[in-house]
Structure formats: C-alpha cells, structure tokens
Design a protein around this motif. Structure first.
Motif, PDB file in Angstrom:
ATOM      1  N   GLN A   1      56.729  12.430  -5.286  1.00  0.00           N
ATOM      2  CA  GLN A   1      56.146  13.206  -6.363  1.00  0.00           C
ATOM      3  C   GLN A   1      55.677  12.264  -7.474  1.00  0.00           C
ATOM      4  OE1 GLN A   1      58.755  16.334  -7.666  1.00  0.00           O
ATOM      5  NE2 GLN A   1      59.001  17.183  -5.626  1.00  0.00           N
TER       6      GLN A   1
ATOM      7  N   ARG B   1      48.004  16.164  -4.658  1.00  0.00           N
ATOM      8  CA  ARG B   1      48.693  16.385  -5.933  1.00  0.00           C
ATOM      9  C   ARG B   1      49.173  17.828  -6.038  1.00  0.00           C
ATOM     10  NH1 ARG B   1      47.337  18.945 -10.180  1.00  0.00           N
ATOM     11  NH2 ARG B   1      45.145  19.105  -9.583  1.00  0.00           N
TER      12      ARG B   1
ATOM     13  N   SER C   1      52.633  16.172  -5.261  1.00  0.00           N
ATOM     14  CA  SER C   1      52.931  15.412  -6.466  1.00  0.00           C
ATOM     15  C   SER C   1      53.376  16.299  -7.613  1.00  0.00           C
ATOM     16  CB  SER C   1      51.707  14.597  -6.888  1.00  0.00           C
ATOM     17  OG  SER C   1      51.475  13.571  -5.960  1.00  0.00           O
ATOM     18  N   GLU C   2      52.816  17.484  -7.691  1.00  0.00           N
ATOM     19  CA  GLU C   2      53.265  18.475  -8.670  1.00  0.00           C
ATOM     20  C   GLU C   2      53.494  19.770  -7.897  1.00  0.00           C
ATOM     21  OE1 GLU C   2      50.302  18.595 -11.675  1.00  0.00           O
ATOM     22  OE2 GLU C   2      50.618  16.517 -12.288  1.00  0.00           O
ATOM     23  N   PRO C   3      54.554  19.806  -7.089  1.00  0.00           N
ATOM     24  CA  PRO C   3      54.697  20.848  -6.070  1.00  0.00           C
ATOM     25  C   PRO C   3      54.759  22.251  -6.647  1.00  0.00           C
ATOM     26  CG  PRO C   3      56.742  19.646  -6.335  1.00  0.00           C
ATOM     27  CD  PRO C   3      55.709  18.913  -7.123  1.00  0.00           C
TER      28      PRO C   3
END
Length: 741
Positions: A196, A621, A625-627
C-alpha cells in the motif's frame, strides 16, 4: 468416588463457562481461563498416564503409549500458545517525523518465474509508495533473467538486477542484490505482494531505535485460499494463514521473537552485513535470517496492520506443495541453525523458535489421532482402556477448557474445529514430509509456489485425495463393524465402554475427512485477476452520449458497472467500445463484454483495453495502494462444519461455459419448437436477446449441438443456434442457446 468425580465435572465445567463469559469483557478473566485450561489438562494427562494405558498385548501397549505421547506433545504446544497470549501486546506507531534525517531505502522485488502480470502489479504499487523519490530505489531481482522483465523495469523507470546462476535460490538472489545497491534500509517483497502507499509511513519509523534491525508486516491475502474457495465458504472463514500472520506473530513480538516470513519486511543493511546477509543452505531462508538477526540482543518489530496484500496458493495441490517446502525447511533450520545452540538468543526466543519447528510435526500427531479409533474398531487394537464414565469425568472438562480458552484468545481468527479440519487435510502429507526429511535427507529443490492460476474446468485431484479416500474407506468399514457388534454381540468380544469412546472419536474425525475429500474438488477460476466489491462512481462516454455509472466490482483488467439508463439500452446494446472516467482514472478505453437488465437497472461487464502506464498505475492505486475493498479482513462467523458440508453439496456442480451477453435480455414465456436433427421438440423460451436465448424443455441435449428455433416471435423465428450449456432440474432441462445465424 463417583460422587466426587461428578462434582468435579460440574464444578470445573461451570467455572470454565463463567470465566469464558467474563473474558469477553475482562482480560484478567482470560488469564484465569488459561490457568484453568492448563491445570485441567495437566490433571487429565496425569490421569491418562496412570489409569488408561492398555496392557492386553504388546501392540496395544505401543499404540497406547504413542497416543499418550501425542496428547502430551499437543499440550506442550498449548503451553507455548498460552505464554504468547497471556498478555496483549500492540506495538506503538512511530511516525517518520521522529527521524532527524530520513534514511535511504532499497526495495527488492524477488522473482523467478512468476507471471509478468503479477510482477507488473507489484512494481506499479511500489512506485506509488509515499516517500521522497530521491531516497527510495526499486529493483526487480530477476533470477529468471528475462528480457521482457528488463523491458518492464525500463518502462517503469526502476532498476533491474540479474545474475549468472541461481545458486542458493531466493536467498542467493537477495544477497546478490545487496552487492549491487547501497540503501540504508532494505525492503523485501515477493513478486505477488502488492504494498500500500503508506507501507513505509507505517513501518520505517521503528528504525529510529538504533538497535532495531528488522520490521515485519503481515502477509495478508486478497484471494480466497483453497479451503475458502473449494468449500464455497469464502464469507465464513478467514485465510488459513491469518491466525499465524496476525495473532501469533503479534504475540511473539512481545518477546522480540517476530518471525521473518520472506516478504513485507524491512532490514537495516548494516545488520544484514553483520550476519552475512540472508541465510543460505536451507529452504526457509526467511526464518533462519530472522533468527540470526535476533541473536545478540538485536531488536525486531511486528506491525499488525494490512500494509501489503498478495496471493495465497490457488489450488489445493499447490498449497500442499508450499507447506511441504515450509515443513522441510524448518527441519533443515534445526540442523544448520539449531535455536537451542545459538548464542545470543534468550530462553523464550529459543522456546518460541523450537515451538515453531515442533509445530510441523502435527502431521504425525494428527495421523495418530486419526488411526487410533480405526485400529480399535477395525482390528481390535486398543490405544486406551478405561470405563466410559471415568473418561467422561476427566475428558469433558479438558475438552471444554480447550474449546473455550482457544475461542476466547483467537479473536475470531480460528476455531478448534477448523484447526482440526486444516490439520486432518494436511496431516498425511506433512507426516511424510517430516519423516522423509529426517530419515532420508533427500536434497529438496526450491520451487516457487504458482500464483495467478486460471482454470475453466472442475476437476477432482485423484492422486492428492488418495490418503483421504483410504481414511474414509476405513471409517466406513469401522462403522459397519460397529453395527455388526450390536447385531451379533455373541460373535465379538469388545469392551462396550471403549466402543462408545471410539465411535464418538471416529465420527468426530469423519467430519474433517469428508471436508478433506471435498477440498480435492478444484473449482474453476475463470478470472485472470481477482475482483473486489466496491462502490465507486464514474462516467461512461460513447459516440452518442455520456452516462453516469456505479462500479459494483473491479479488477485490474475489468469491472462490472451498474447504469440507470434504460432509455438508451438499444444504443448501449449496439455499441462495443467506450471510454470511462472513475476515481482519478481518466479516458480509459473499455470493451463491453456483456450487458443485462436487472431490477430496472442495466448491468454491464467491461474489460479494460490497453491502458497506458498512468491509467494502469491509477487503477492499481484504487485497488491496492488506497484499498477500497473491506472484504480482505475476514473472521470465523457461524463457521459450522455442517454448514460447510451443506454449502459444498448444494453449490458444487460443473459450471457452465462462459456465455457472454452483448445485448439486453428480455424475460418472456413463449411456446415454440426446436428442430434437432430433423426431429421437433416442444419448448418454452424463457428469455432472449439479439445474441441468444434460454429455453425449457423435457429432453436431454448435448453442449455444442446445433438446433433451429421456431416461435411466433418474429425476432426468434427460424434462427439457428448452438447449445452453450444444459442444466437439469427435476424432469425439466434448461438450455442456453447462442445464435449463429
């Protein structure tokens, strides 16, 4: 005497239940529950050793001693678990602002033969990690020496490292990378582990302590493992590894005994240099490396947060191969890096590492538990000799204490019954792994676990299932003999008390054996990338209109969207390609895979067409990365074994071939006929579109057969179609047709 034992059963059981209920609110009650568990089980084992061993013949004496030793071994493991769980521990977060100056960081992505799709996902996520770009370097360490991977690295603007040979496998790969780089902190990532954006923000601060040498974050898996997937139990149980990765690792952290698990870890380079780099000569180089670093009072840390997600083995056979490697690797570690002889480890660190190695003997222990009742019922070989009521007085409190203690401490990350299932499923193979590694010492080749498996067919793993089928057959024979004992008691000489005990025991084991057989039915995995349920908004652009939509689920290769656009359904049915904007992804070309109507809304399946690097990275992302996916964190919720069996039996069937709908389906009930090889069959059309229809009839048909459709509906009359799928329900057949003319 009986009154005293009866009182013991009532009082001990009542005390356990009371403290279990209190433990939901007070931690001191959990500690009392642990103490009661240890005391009750110690009493039980003492009684077992003195009063229950069989003496009738040599074979039974041996069987009885083996069973008792197995129970003692399990109790020793429970003592260690009790020590780990005695006091809760949560490591305090240290922000990056605590550094006087931020360290330089090298991220190593180790790969050998993993698919480039998996690797691309991890690379993209690593480039999105929030950290000053001038202080972080990303390297793909490619032991496959692939030109295409080198080109992929150049496309992303990151480093590529290869070497002339593959000596020492992954450990050798990482050690070679150490000689080519100079970052103060080294991060190791497996090819399928996607970090992440906040990975370094949540972990790197621990290195403000100059004695900190490595920091481990858990491996969390976003796909369903074979237990979840093959049993259709995805929403009821967690990934089988979650209990170790989240619960046990955090408990070990209190004693500076966090285990390095091969990925999602950060190391101080100088500390790696001091121990000679990543450990070689064993399959499980990660465990050995962590243990070497913890010697001489070096500090380690575990951050119990989801900071990277990856793929667990997707087939049951691959899971067994992975565990076989781990099992052999742990035994190799005790040969080369014996924790008991390692200087600089504390007593508790040595105990925890030895317990981790001891764990892999569970295959042998579980096989003893599986075979003991079968040996008695089938071959009249005793493993214990005791009155049923006496066993009840001592065993019931011990059983209740283990169930309640574990349930109280496991935080819904595991249950005793599911531990039983996992161990039974892997026991035959882990027993072979332990025995062959100890006595044969055959050189074992390091094999990378397959990831990203895609299959279209349901299949039964006949070879893998042989141990479970044999155990199931013996169980059936045992139960038949039980019936014969009662029907013809004069022909058999059996202790009725021991018979009751073993009948219960064999039924308890049978439930896990059945589920192990079910696990051998591999479900198809049609998708080439995992799909997450989300709630995101976007805009669909076509040649004639722009339409708002909601994303219902999404992967890196496509999505399912919902549109409130029935007024333009004809236009959407005719168009094939569009562009979409959503969540920072702009101008992405998509292809319509299917479209359908449901509850007054349009559902459309879309695939992404040749996204550029920026669009791909933005999609990663959104996904990782920003779930936005909350389903990664799962718990055991109403996870009954009977429910798992029912779910499997109800849902398991050969899945239909993919039948893509490119236009809206209309639900109807039209009488008509199918012309099949010159014969006419009456049928009813249930729904249709420009691409095909589904019909109901009472005759068997075969997939791929060509038929001609005849109805009063002008759009259907005279259409030639190919049979795509056939379902049977009662006397009726339901058939899917795809128009070919």
């Amino acid at each position: 005497m009986e009154v005293t034992l009866y009182e013991w059963l009532i009082v001990s059981s009542a005390a356990l239940i009371v403290f279990y209920l209190l433990s939901r609110k007070y931690h001191w009650s959990k500690q009392v529950l642990i103490a009661l568990f240890l005391a009750i089980n110690a009493i039980y084992l003492g009684w077992r050793a003195v009063y229950t061993l069989p003496t009738m013949n040599t074979i039974s004496i041996i069987a009885g001693i083996l069973l008792l030793l197995t129970e003692i071994a399990g109790f020793l493991q429970s003592i260690v678990f009790s020590v780990i769980s005695w006091k809760p521990f949560k490591r305090k977060h240290i922000p990056l602002s605590e550094f006087e100056s931020l360290p330089t960081v090298d991220i190593f992505i180790a790969t050998y033969n993993e698919s480039e799709d998996l690797l691309k996902r991890t690379i993209a996520a690593c480039t999105l990690i929030r950290y000053p770009k001038n202080l972080v370097s990303i390297y793909v360490c490619d032991d496959g020496r692939r030109a295409s991977v080198r080109e992929l690295c150049e496309e992303f603007g990151i480093g590529y490292i290869d070497r002339k040979d593959n000596s020492h496998a992954k450990a050798g790969n990482l050690n070679h990378a150490l000689t080519k780089t100079n970052g103060e902190i080294v991060v190791t990532m497996d090819a399928d582990m996607v970090p992440q954006a906040n990975f370094l923000e949540r972990t790197l601060g621990q290195f403000t302590d100059p004695e900190m040498v490595f920091v481990q974050a858990p491996q969390v898996f976003y796909n369903d493992d074979p237990f979840q997937y093959n049993l259709f139990f995805e929403d009821q149980i967690t990934n089988e590894q979650d209990f170790f990765m989240r619960q046990l690792e955090e408990g070990k952290d209190r004693f500076n005994a966090t285990m390095y698990v091969g990925s999602n870890a950060l190391f101080r380079r100088t500390a790696l240099d001091e121990v000679g780099g990543f450990a070689t000569g064993v399959i499980t180089e990660d465990m050995a490396t962590g243990m070497l670093l913890q010697s001489d009072d070096r500090k380690t840390a575990f951050i119990n947060e989801t900071l990277a997600v990856g793929l667990s083995p997707e087939t049951y056979a691959d899971l067994l191969k992975q565990r076989d490697r781990w099992c052999r690797g742990n035994i190799q570690v005790i040969r080369k890096f014996n924790p008991l002889k390692m200087k600089g480890l504390s007593f508790i660190q040595k105990l925890l590492y030895m317990d981790g190695i001891h764990y892999w003997f569970f295959g042998i222990y579980k096989m003893v538990f599986l075979l003991a009742p079968l040996l008695f019922l089938v071959f009249n070989i005793y493993s214990l000799d005791v009155a049923f009521t006496q066993l009840l007085w001592f065993w019931v409190p011990a059983f209740i204490s283990s169930q309640l203690m574990f349930k109280s401490l496991a935080n819904k990350k595991r249950t005793v019954l599911w531990s039983h299932v996992y161990e039974v499923a892997m026991a035959p193979y882990m027993a072979i792994s332990v025995l062959s590694e100890i006595f044969l010492k055959k050189k074992f080749k390091f094999n990378v676990t397959r990831k990203g498996v895609q299959t279209n067919q349901r299949r039964f793993l006949w070879v893998t299932s042989i141990p479970y089928l044999l155990l199931a057959a013996l169980t059936l024979v045992a139960l038949v003999k039980v019936v014969l004992y009662y029907v013809y008691p004069e022909r058999y000489s059996v202790n009725p008390d021991v018979l009751y005990i073993n009948v219960f025991w064999v039924l308890y084991n049978a439930a896990a054996i059945i589920l192990a057989v079910f696990l051998s039915f591999e479900r198809p995995r049609h998708r080439n990338s995992e799909r997450f349920s989300v709630d995101l908004q976007g805009v669909l652009h076509g040649s004639e209109a722009a339409v708002s939509f909601n994303i219902i689920n999404i992967s890196e290769s496509g999505a399912r969207i919902e549109l409130d656009a029935l007024s333009i359904e004809e236009y959407l049915s005719k168009e094939q390609t569009f562009t979409i904007d959503f969540a920072g992804v702009e101008g992405l070309t998509v292809k319509k895979e299917w479209i359908n109507e449901k509850n007054g809304k349009l559902l459309m399946g879309i695939s992404f067409v040749d996204p550029n690097l920026e669009q791909y990275a933005e999609t990663i992302r959104v996904l990782f990365s920003e779930p936005v996916n909350a389903e990664i964190e799962k718990y055991y919720d109403k996870a009954l074994l009977t429910t798992a069996m029912y779910r499997f039996l109800r849902r398991t069937k050969r899945e239909d071939p993919s039948f893509h709908r490119q236009s809206i389906r209309k639900n109807v009930s039209l009488p008509g006929q199918l012309n099949i090889d010159g014969q006419t069959v009456e049928m009813t059309v249930l729904d249709y579109s420009e691409a095909g229809c589904s019909v109901q009839l009472n005759r068997s048909l075969r997939v791929d057969q060509l038929v001609k459709v005849s109805t009063n509906e002008r759009e259907l009359a005279g259409r030639t179609a190919q049979i795509c799928w056939v379902r049977k329900k009662g006397r009726n057949r339901y058939v899917g047709l795809k128009f070919v003319a």
